[in-house]
Design a protein around this motif. Structure first.
Motif, short mmCIF file in Angstrom:
data_model
loop_
_atom_site.label_atom_id
_atom_site.label_comp_id
_atom_site.label_asym_id
_atom_site.label_seq_id
_atom_site.Cartn_x
_atom_site.Cartn_y
_atom_site.Cartn_z
N VAL A 71 0.88 -1.17 0.00
CA VAL A 71 0.00 0.00 0.00
C VAL A 71 0.92 1.22 0.00
CG1 VAL A 71 -1.78 1.29 1.23
CG2 VAL A 71 -1.82 -1.22 1.26
N PRO A 72 0.86 2.04 -1.06
CA PRO A 72 1.77 3.20 -1.14
C PRO A 72 1.53 4.23 -0.04
CG PRO A 72 0.80 2.70 -3.28
CD PRO A 72 0.04 1.90 -2.26
N ALA A 73 2.54 5.01 0.25
CA ALA A 73 2.44 6.09 1.24
C ALA A 73 1.26 6.98 0.92
CB ALA A 73 3.73 6.91 1.23
N GLY A 74 0.54 7.40 1.96
CA GLY A 74 -0.57 8.33 1.81
C GLY A 74 -1.88 7.71 1.38
N VAL A 75 -1.92 6.40 1.16
CA VAL A 75 -3.15 5.73 0.72
C VAL A 75 -3.85 5.11 1.93
CG1 VAL A 75 -4.09 3.84 -0.68
CG2 VAL A 75 -2.24 5.27 -1.58
N GLN A 76 -5.14 5.45 2.09
CA GLN A 76 -5.89 4.90 3.22
C GLN A 76 -6.07 3.40 3.05
OE1 GLN A 76 -9.87 6.43 3.60
NE2 GLN A 76 -10.27 6.30 1.41
N HIS A 77 -6.03 2.68 4.18
CA HIS A 77 -6.22 1.24 4.15
C HIS A 77 -6.69 0.73 5.50
CE1 HIS A 77 -2.01 1.94 5.28
NE2 HIS A 77 -2.04 0.79 5.92
N GLN A 78 -7.18 -0.50 5.46
CA GLN A 78 -7.71 -1.17 6.64
C GLN A 78 -7.63 -2.66 6.38
OE1 GLN A 78 -11.96 -0.57 7.34
NE2 GLN A 78 -11.56 -0.47 9.53
N PHE A 79 -7.38 -3.45 7.42
CA PHE A 79 -7.36 -4.89 7.21
C PHE A 79 -8.26 -5.60 8.20
CE2 PHE A 79 -3.53 -4.17 9.84
CZ PHE A 79 -3.81 -4.97 10.93
N VAL A 80 -8.73 -6.78 7.79
CA VAL A 80 -9.51 -7.65 8.65
C VAL A 80 -9.00 -9.08 8.43
CG1 VAL A 80 -11.40 -7.97 6.99
CG2 VAL A 80 -11.81 -8.34 9.44
N ALA A 81 -8.85 -9.81 9.53
CA ALA A 81 -8.40 -11.20 9.47
C ALA A 81 -9.62 -12.11 9.32
CB ALA A 81 -7.61 -11.56 10.72
N VAL A 82 -9.65 -12.87 8.25
CA VAL A 82 -10.73 -13.84 8.03
C VAL A 82 -10.51 -15.04 8.94
CG1 VAL A 82 -11.84 -15.35 6.32
CG2 VAL A 82 -11.01 -13.08 5.64
N THR A 83 -9.24 -15.42 9.12
CA THR A 83 -8.83 -16.49 10.03
C THR A 83 -7.74 -15.91 10.91
OG1 THR A 83 -7.06 -17.25 8.58
CG2 THR A 83 -9.25 -18.22 8.21
N ASP A 84 -7.23 -16.69 11.85
CA ASP A 84 -6.03 -16.26 12.55
C ASP A 84 -4.94 -16.04 11.51
OD1 ASP A 84 -7.32 -16.52 14.99
OD2 ASP A 84 -6.32 -18.39 15.54
N VAL A 85 -4.17 -14.97 11.66
CA VAL A 85 -3.16 -14.60 10.66
C VAL A 85 -1.82 -14.35 11.33
CG1 VAL A 85 -2.49 -12.81 8.99
CG2 VAL A 85 -4.86 -13.57 9.09
N GLU A 86 -0.77 -14.86 10.70
CA GLU A 86 0.60 -14.48 11.03
C GLU A 86 1.07 -13.65 9.86
OE1 GLU A 86 2.26 -15.05 13.94
OE2 GLU A 86 0.35 -15.92 14.62
N LEU A 87 1.61 -12.48 10.14
CA LEU A 87 1.87 -11.49 9.11
C LEU A 87 3.21 -10.80 9.36
CD1 LEU A 87 0.55 -9.57 6.87
CD2 LEU A 87 -0.22 -8.20 8.80
N ILE A 88 3.95 -10.57 8.29
CA ILE A 88 5.12 -9.71 8.34
C ILE A 88 4.70 -8.40 7.70
CG2 ILE A 88 7.50 -9.35 7.58
CD1 ILE A 88 7.18 -11.68 9.55
N GLU A 89 4.92 -7.30 8.44
CA GLU A 89 4.63 -5.96 7.91
C GLU A 89 5.92 -5.20 7.79
OE1 GLU A 89 0.97 -3.34 8.64
OE2 GLU A 89 1.40 -4.39 10.51
N VAL A 90 6.03 -4.43 6.73
CA VAL A 90 7.24 -3.65 6.48
C VAL A 90 6.84 -2.22 6.20
CG1 VAL A 90 9.30 -3.42 5.05
CG2 VAL A 90 8.33 -5.70 5.49
N TYR A 91 7.49 -1.29 6.89
CA TYR A 91 7.28 0.14 6.69
C TYR A 91 8.55 0.71 6.08
CZ TYR A 91 3.44 -0.68 9.84
OH TYR A 91 2.31 -1.18 10.43
#
Length: 133
Positions: A71-91
């Protein structure tokens, strides 16, 4: 992401800074937010995650284990987990602020500060559900 097959499995090198690991409960919903000066990359390790982004949150890809999204800088976003999630996030880029990133909350059912530099919280509002249709 660079993937290298090994005799015993696979290694994944994420070539950036500001890397976070998140464990999100099924039904966990983030605030609608944006990162003014940073791209936000999502890499799903396990589970199923919907990341809504863009004007009116109109883009809604469903990410499964092994999928990624930027998701590019300045773009609104939101997430929802459908199942339990393991996630790597990078800023990216890493900023000289607490925790290395900025967040501007646009809508938050949990009434947290709308402009802050704080660790991203995966939250589960009462009655939240995920629909992947």
């Amino acid at each position: 992401m660079r993937i290298i097959e090994k005799p015993w499995g696979v290694t994944r090198r994420i070539e950036c800074t500001g890397v976070w690991h998140a464990s999100i409960r099924a039904g966990g919903l983030s605030s609608c937010h944006l990162h003014p000066r940073q791209d936000n990359r999502f890499y799903v390790v396990s589970g199923t995650l919907i990341v809504s982004f863009g004007d009116g949150l109109a883009n809604t890809p469903v990410l499964h284990a092994g999928n990624g999204l930027t998701v590019p800088a300045g773009v609104q976003h939101q997430f929802v987990a459908v199942t339990d999630v393991e996630l790597i996030e990078v800023y990216e880029p890493l900023l000289d602020v607490p925790n290395g990133f900025e967040i501007e909350r646009l809508d938050d059912e949990n009434i947290r500060s709308h402009t802050c530099t704080a660790e991203l919280d995966a939250i589960t509002p009462q009655g939240a559900s995920a629909d992947i249709r």
